[in-house]
Design a protein around this motif. Structure first.
Motif, mmCIF file in Angstrom:
data_model
loop_
_atom_site.group_PDB
_atom_site.id
_atom_site.type_symbol
_atom_site.label_atom_id
_atom_site.label_comp_id
_atom_site.label_asym_id
_atom_site.label_seq_id
_atom_site.Cartn_x
_atom_site.Cartn_y
_atom_site.Cartn_z
ATOM 1 N N TYR A 1 0.835 -1.192 0.000
ATOM 2 C CA TYR A 1 0.000 0.000 0.000
ATOM 3 C C TYR A 1 0.872 1.244 0.000
ATOM 4 C CZ TYR A 1 0.674 0.350 5.151
ATOM 5 O OH TYR A 1 1.192 0.461 6.413
ATOM 6 N N SER B 1 0.697 5.334 1.761
ATOM 7 C CA SER B 1 -0.005 6.021 2.836
ATOM 8 C C SER B 1 0.722 7.291 3.244
ATOM 9 C CB SER B 1 -0.126 5.112 4.055
ATOM 10 O OG SER B 1 1.153 4.932 4.645
ATOM 11 N N ILE C 1 -6.697 12.090 2.688
ATOM 12 C CA ILE C 1 -7.245 11.186 1.668
ATOM 13 C C ILE C 1 -6.951 11.716 0.266
ATOM 14 C CG2 ILE C 1 -9.368 10.221 0.706
ATOM 15 C CD1 ILE C 1 -10.495 10.295 3.638
ATOM 16 N N TYR D 1 -4.704 9.809 -2.829
ATOM 17 C CA TYR D 1 -5.272 9.475 -4.137
ATOM 18 C C TYR D 1 -4.643 10.306 -5.257
ATOM 19 C CZ TYR D 1 -8.871 6.235 -2.534
ATOM 20 O OH TYR D 1 -9.537 5.145 -2.023
ATOM 21 N N LEU E 1 -1.384 8.726 -6.270
ATOM 22 C CA LEU E 1 -1.610 7.553 -7.120
ATOM 23 C C LEU E 1 -1.980 7.971 -8.541
ATOM 24 C CD1 LEU E 1 -3.637 5.327 -4.638
ATOM 25 C CD2 LEU E 1 -1.331 4.872 -5.491
ATOM 26 N N THR E 2 -2.858 8.962 -8.659
ATOM 27 C CA THR E 2 -3.299 9.435 -9.975
ATOM 28 C C THR E 2 -2.121 9.981 -10.778
ATOM 29 O OG1 THR E 2 -5.498 9.925 -9.131
ATOM 30 C CG2 THR E 2 -4.855 11.041 -11.159
ATOM 31 N N THR F 1 -3.477 2.312 -10.211
ATOM 32 C CA THR F 1 -4.861 2.008 -9.867
ATOM 33 C C THR F 1 -4.907 1.358 -8.488
ATOM 34 O OG1 THR F 1 -5.395 1.676 -12.188
ATOM 35 C CG2 THR F 1 -6.914 0.743 -10.582
ATOM 36 N N PRO F 2 -5.740 1.862 -7.587
ATOM 37 C CA PRO F 2 -5.859 1.236 -6.269
ATOM 38 C C PRO F 2 -6.252 -0.241 -6.385
ATOM 39 C CG PRO F 2 -6.919 3.378 -6.254
ATOM 40 C CD PRO F 2 -6.572 3.068 -7.700
ATOM 41 N N LEU G 1 -9.860 2.542 0.457
ATOM 42 C CA LEU G 1 -9.172 3.410 1.403
ATOM 43 C C LEU G 1 -9.227 2.773 2.790
ATOM 44 C CD1 LEU G 1 -8.188 6.398 2.227
ATOM 45 C CD2 LEU G 1 -10.598 6.708 2.840
ATOM 46 N N VAL H 1 -3.978 3.425 0.893
ATOM 47 C CA VAL H 1 -4.707 2.782 -0.188
ATOM 48 C C VAL H 1 -3.864 1.598 -0.674
ATOM 49 C CG1 VAL H 1 -5.650 3.062 -2.511
ATOM 50 C CG2 VAL H 1 -5.777 4.956 -0.897
ATOM 51 N N ASP I 1 -18.328 3.579 -1.427
ATOM 52 C CA ASP I 1 -17.873 4.701 -2.242
ATOM 53 C C ASP I 1 -18.823 5.868 -1.988
ATOM 54 O OD1 ASP I 1 -17.385 6.584 -4.236
ATOM 55 O OD2 ASP I 1 -17.127 5.072 -5.811
#
Length: 157
Positions: free
Chosen positions: A13, A15, A32, A36, A39-40, A45-46, A50, A68, A137
């Motif tokens: 993961y 974090s 959060i 994300y 990652l983007t 891709t997760p 979360l 994530v 979600d």
């Protein structure tokens, strides 16, 4: 409802770790977006929902990671750390309802542990694996009262 015991593999993961009191929890939730976003930016891709990983509580200060899961190990940087959920057996209980009521699920797990004799993997107040994973979600389930959150504590062998 009693928890289930699940054997889980190691899960990489990313974090951001911080320390905060419950009164400062907005600062934790604010991490959060940066996780994300990281990652983007890297087109990763997760590999799961979360989660918050709780390490310890000293007084009213909680040592927590906002993370994530990712499909394979990555290299972190000054902002986001790479880590992994440890493999092992976990006591897992689903919390249904508003996250503000999650302490009820924590209490149910503690009561179950006492009644069953199954010990959680905690050494000197530090958890080897205590995770709160947000299965709902917010875009699909906007009402927090309808959220599902998985609570998983690694058990001692």
């Amino acid at each position: 409802m009693a928890p289930t015991i699940e054997t889980r593999p190691e899960q990489p993961y990313v974090s951001i770790r911080t320390q905060a009191t419950l009164a400062e929890w907005g600062r934790v939730n604010a991490l959060i977006g940066p996780v994300y976003g990281w990652l983007t930016e890297r087109d990763i891709t997760p590999a799961g929902p979360l989660f918050y990983r709780y390490h310890s509580v000293a007084g009213d200060v909680i040592d927590v990671e906002v993370g994530v899961p990712v499909p394979e190990p990555v290299i972190g940087d000054d902002t986001v750390a790479a880590g992994s959920k440890p493999a092992g057996q976990y006591a897992v209980l689903l919390h249904k309802g508003h996250p503000d009521r999650i302490r009820e699920t924590f209490a149910a797990l503690d009561e179950w542990s006492e009644a069953s004799g199954v010990e959680f993997d905690v050494t000197d107040g530090v958890w080897a694996g205590r995770f709160e994973s947000y299965l709902s979600d917010p875009a699909e389930v906007p009402d927090l009262a309808d959220w599902e959150t998985e609570v998983a504590y690694r058990v001692r062998h």
